[in-house]
Design a protein around this motif. Structure first.
Motif, PDB file in Angstrom:
ATOM      1  N   GLN A 162      53.559  35.469  15.515  1.00  0.00           N
ATOM      2  CA  GLN A 162      53.533  34.879  15.652  1.00  0.00           C
ATOM      3  C   GLN A 162      55.350  34.133  16.321  1.00  0.00           C
ATOM      4  N   LYS A 163      55.860  33.897  15.070  1.00  0.00           N
ATOM      5  CA  LYS A 163      57.135  34.343  15.785  1.00  0.00           C
ATOM      6  C   LYS A 163      57.155  34.541  16.368  1.00  0.00           C
ATOM      7  N   ALA A 164      57.879  36.153  16.138  1.00  0.00           N
ATOM      8  CA  ALA A 164      57.970  37.116  17.520  1.00  0.00           C
ATOM      9  C   ALA A 164      57.876  36.379  18.384  1.00  0.00           C
ATOM     10  N   ALA A 165      56.948  36.476  18.758  1.00  0.00           N
ATOM     11  CA  ALA A 165      56.751  36.669  20.226  1.00  0.00           C
ATOM     12  C   ALA A 165      57.727  35.332  20.810  1.00  0.00           C
ATOM     13  N   THR A 166      58.628  34.490  20.200  1.00  0.00           N
ATOM     14  CA  THR A 166      58.805  33.416  20.608  1.00  0.00           C
ATOM     15  C   THR A 166      60.499  33.803  20.494  1.00  0.00           C
ATOM     16  N   SER A 167      61.083  35.077  19.772  1.00  0.00           N
ATOM     17  CA  SER A 167      62.136  35.048  20.125  1.00  0.00           C
ATOM     18  C   SER A 167      62.473  36.768  20.152  1.00  0.00           C
ATOM     19  N   VAL A 168      63.497  37.103  20.867  1.00  0.00           N
ATOM     20  CA  VAL A 168      63.670  38.236  20.643  1.00  0.00           C
ATOM     21  C   VAL A 168      63.992  38.982  18.922  1.00  0.00           C
ATOM     22  N   ASN A 169      64.782  38.309  18.230  1.00  0.00           N
ATOM     23  CA  ASN A 169      65.736  38.419  17.089  1.00  0.00           C
ATOM     24  C   ASN A 169      64.861  38.033  15.847  1.00  0.00           C
ATOM     25  N   PRO A 170      65.716  38.637  15.352  1.00  0.00           N
ATOM     26  CA  PRO A 170      64.395  37.756  13.421  1.00  0.00           C
ATOM     27  C   PRO A 170      65.012  36.054  13.524  1.00  0.00           C
ATOM     28  N   THR A 171      64.245  35.067  13.514  1.00  0.00           N
ATOM     29  CA  THR A 171      64.475  33.719  13.395  1.00  0.00           C
ATOM     30  C   THR A 171      65.550  33.626  11.816  1.00  0.00           C
ATOM     31  N   ALA A 172      66.313  32.692  11.698  1.00  0.00           N
ATOM     32  CA  ALA A 172      67.202  32.611  10.785  1.00  0.00           C
ATOM     33  C   ALA A 172      65.709  32.091   9.534  1.00  0.00           C
ATOM     34  N   ASP A 173      64.595  31.708   9.935  1.00  0.00           N
ATOM     35  CA  ASP A 173      63.769  31.468   8.447  1.00  0.00           C
ATOM     36  C   ASP A 173      62.940  32.264   8.181  1.00  0.00           C
ATOM     37  N   TYR A 174      62.925  33.626   8.715  1.00  0.00           N
ATOM     38  CA  TYR A 174      62.302  34.623   9.119  1.00  0.00           C
ATOM     39  C   TYR A 174      62.635  35.772   7.545  1.00  0.00           C
ATOM     40  N   ASN A 175      61.900  35.665   6.442  1.00  0.00           N
ATOM     41  CA  ASN A 175      62.284  36.005   5.153  1.00  0.00           C
ATOM     42  C   ASN A 175      60.928  36.722   4.288  1.00  0.00           C
ATOM     43  N   PRO A 176      60.284  37.344   5.010  1.00  0.00           N
ATOM     44  CA  PRO A 176      59.360  37.759   3.821  1.00  0.00           C
ATOM     45  C   PRO A 176      59.520  38.228   2.246  1.00  0.00           C
ATOM     46  N   PRO A 177      59.461  37.970   1.296  1.00  0.00           N
ATOM     47  CA  PRO A 177      60.023  38.763  -0.127  1.00  0.00           C
ATOM     48  C   PRO A 177      59.347  40.686   0.142  1.00  0.00           C
ATOM     49  N   PRO A 178      60.524  41.308  -0.639  1.00  0.00           N
ATOM     50  CA  PRO A 178      59.791  41.991  -0.733  1.00  0.00           C
ATOM     51  C   PRO A 178      59.255  43.224  -1.889  1.00  0.00           C
ATOM     52  N   ALA A 179      58.018  44.282  -1.464  1.00  0.00           N
ATOM     53  CA  ALA A 179      57.350  44.575  -2.704  1.00  0.00           C
ATOM     54  C   ALA A 179      58.500  45.060  -3.841  1.00  0.00           C
ATOM     55  N   LYS A 180      57.430  45.237  -4.780  1.00  0.00           N
ATOM     56  CA  LYS A 180      57.776  45.850  -6.367  1.00  0.00           C
ATOM     57  C   LYS A 180      58.260  46.639  -5.896  1.00  0.00           C
ATOM     58  N   SER A 181      58.955  47.506  -6.174  1.00  0.00           N
ATOM     59  CA  SER A 181      60.206  48.790  -6.384  1.00  0.00           C
ATOM     60  C   SER A 181      58.525  50.515  -6.212  1.00  0.00           C
TER      61      SER A 181
END
Length: 442
Positions: free
Chosen positions: A266-285
């Motif tokens: 939903q967010k990506a549909a409204t902005s070409v580039n990643p937004t400031a609040d785009y921060n999904p946590p990385p998975a385990k190693s």
């Protein structure tokens, strides 16, 4: 770590076709033809309405008057004629001739870049890709001619410059210089309006996502996921099914699961580039994920082939050894894309990372040599699948872990012996089931 198969997205390019603008490198009204015969010949050429007839008339005019003062204007119009007639070879040759008359012709450069860029995408020929990039760089360096109004120049460059950046990025990608490819695609997208980024820029948004997803030191899966999500959100419905598997594959690889992906779409549909609040946590190693997978999987042999290869390549020694103890000596099918093939050996990319990097992670040594007819089928790019399609099978023999490089991720290279090619049309029919005969008592 589910296996995903990504179908070709080349068809998506059709939504980003850009009509070349009408450019004019020389205004014939500003020059005077003194020879009446030459003037009449030029008038006959310029008044032709049929594209093929006009191109032919232009060739005839330049044959008679090779040094005409309107040579540039004739060549300029001939480019349009060849383009309208669908003759790309004629466009290229004429554009090259115009550049000899006017080395700074934006029109000749743009048409040449457009055609060579298409050829580069189709054939991956380095020389063609290099030519397109070199012309594109020349186009980006052009200065506005004094006779061109500022507004007109801005309109022309707005149409041409994104295409130039795209051609340079495509050349970088063929060279596997993904860092520069990322930069050039970013430069291209900056030149589009918001609406243009959703149409003309959408295909190259996909290519930008792929550039960030490529294995190696420039890989950034978090950024790649954003651009994949944007393309998925904006693509026509018939293409979403082709894009979604890759989006999910890389999101799971980065994040460890699919939770939160709908919000990113939903967010990506409204902005070409990643937004400031785009921060999904990385998975385990990867090693932690693999250890958890092994601990939660009672039957390791039930895992997808790509998961097995991932465990062998990225798992700690104990986990990799557990996986290999299950596999060694067993027969398996090898669905994947052929990287190379000889009569005695077929090299296949099975995992998505291997397919992206175009490297083989499975090597199948054949039990008996492939025939010439079979080798005509098993060409690089051919994809082995599972029944009822043509299959490749073999027996696990050896494996080794391969460390990461600048262009590849850490992985395993698995070698199979007693390889067998099973054509689709020669698969065995299911065994017939007969009712059991009960013994009779006498």
């Amino acid at each position: 770590m589910k296996k995903f198969v990504f179908a070709s997205v080349m068809a998506l390019a059709s939504i980003s076709l850009v009509a070349a603008p009408k450019l004019h490198s020389q205004d014939s009204s500003q020059v005077t033809i003194k020879d009446p015969a030459e003037f009449n010949a030029y008038q006959m050429f310029s008044t032709q309405s049929d594209p093929k007839a006009k191109a032919a008339a232009g060739e005839e005019f330049l044959s008679k008057y090779p040094q005409s003062v309107v040579k540039g204007a004739v060549l300029d119009q001939m480019i349009d004629s060849y383009q309208a007639a669908g003759d790309q070879d004629g466009v290229l040759k004429t554009a090259d001739r115009e550049l000899q008359v006017d080395p700074n012709s934006l029109k000749a450069i743009l048409y040449s870049v457009l055609i060579k860029k298409q050829q580069c995408a189709k054939n991956q020929d380095q020389a063609t890709c290099d030519d397109a990039a070199a012309l594109a760089k020349k186009g980006l360096a052009l200065q506005k001619p004094a006779s061109t109004a500022d507004a007109d120049w801005q309109k022309l460059t707005h149409a041409a410059f994104p295409i130039f950046h795209s051609a340079i990025a495509a050349d970088d990608s063929v060279k596997k210089d993904y860092k520069d490819a990322q930069s050039e695609y970013q430069n291209e997208l900056k030149l589009y309006s918001d609406d243009e980024s959703k149409t003309a820029g959408l295909n190259d948004t996909l290519l930008l996502a792929q550039a960030y997803a490529q294995p190696g030191s420039t890989q950034d899966l978090k950024v790649a996921v954003w651009y994949f999500a944007r393309v998925w959100a904006l693509a026509p419905a018939q293409y979403k099914a082709q894009i979604e598997p890759k989006l999910e594959y890389y999101y799971k690889k980065y994040h460890g699961g699919l939770d939160g992906l709908d919000e990113i779409k939903q967010k990506a549909a409204t902005s070409v580039n990643p937004t400031a609040d785009y921060n999904p946590p990385p998975a385990k190693s990867p090693q932690e994920q693999i250890h958890d997978l092994i601990a939660s999987t009672p039957n390791l042999d039930s895992l997808a082939l790509s998961d097995k290869e991932t465990i062998l390549g990225l798992g700690g020694k104990e986990d990799a050894d557990k996986m290999w103890a299950v596999l060694q000596g067993k027969q398996t099918q090898v669905p994947g894309v052929v990287i190379a093939a000889t009569a005695d050996q077929v090299q296949v990319a099975v995992t998505q990372d291997a397919k992206d990097a175009k490297v083989a992670d499975f090597i199948v040594n054949m039990k008996k040599p492939l025939t010439e007819a079979e080798l005509k089928i098993i060409q690089p790019g051919f994809e082995f699948k599972t029944a009822p399609d043509a299959m490749l099978a073999g027996t696990y023999d050896t494996y080794k872990q391969l460390p990461a490089t600048d262009t590849t991720s850490a992985s395993a290279q698995v070698v199979l012996k007693d390889g067998e090619y099973i054509p689709a049309e020669k698969k065995k029919a299911p065994a017939a089931h007969h009712p059991a005969h009960r013994p009779t008592h006498k």
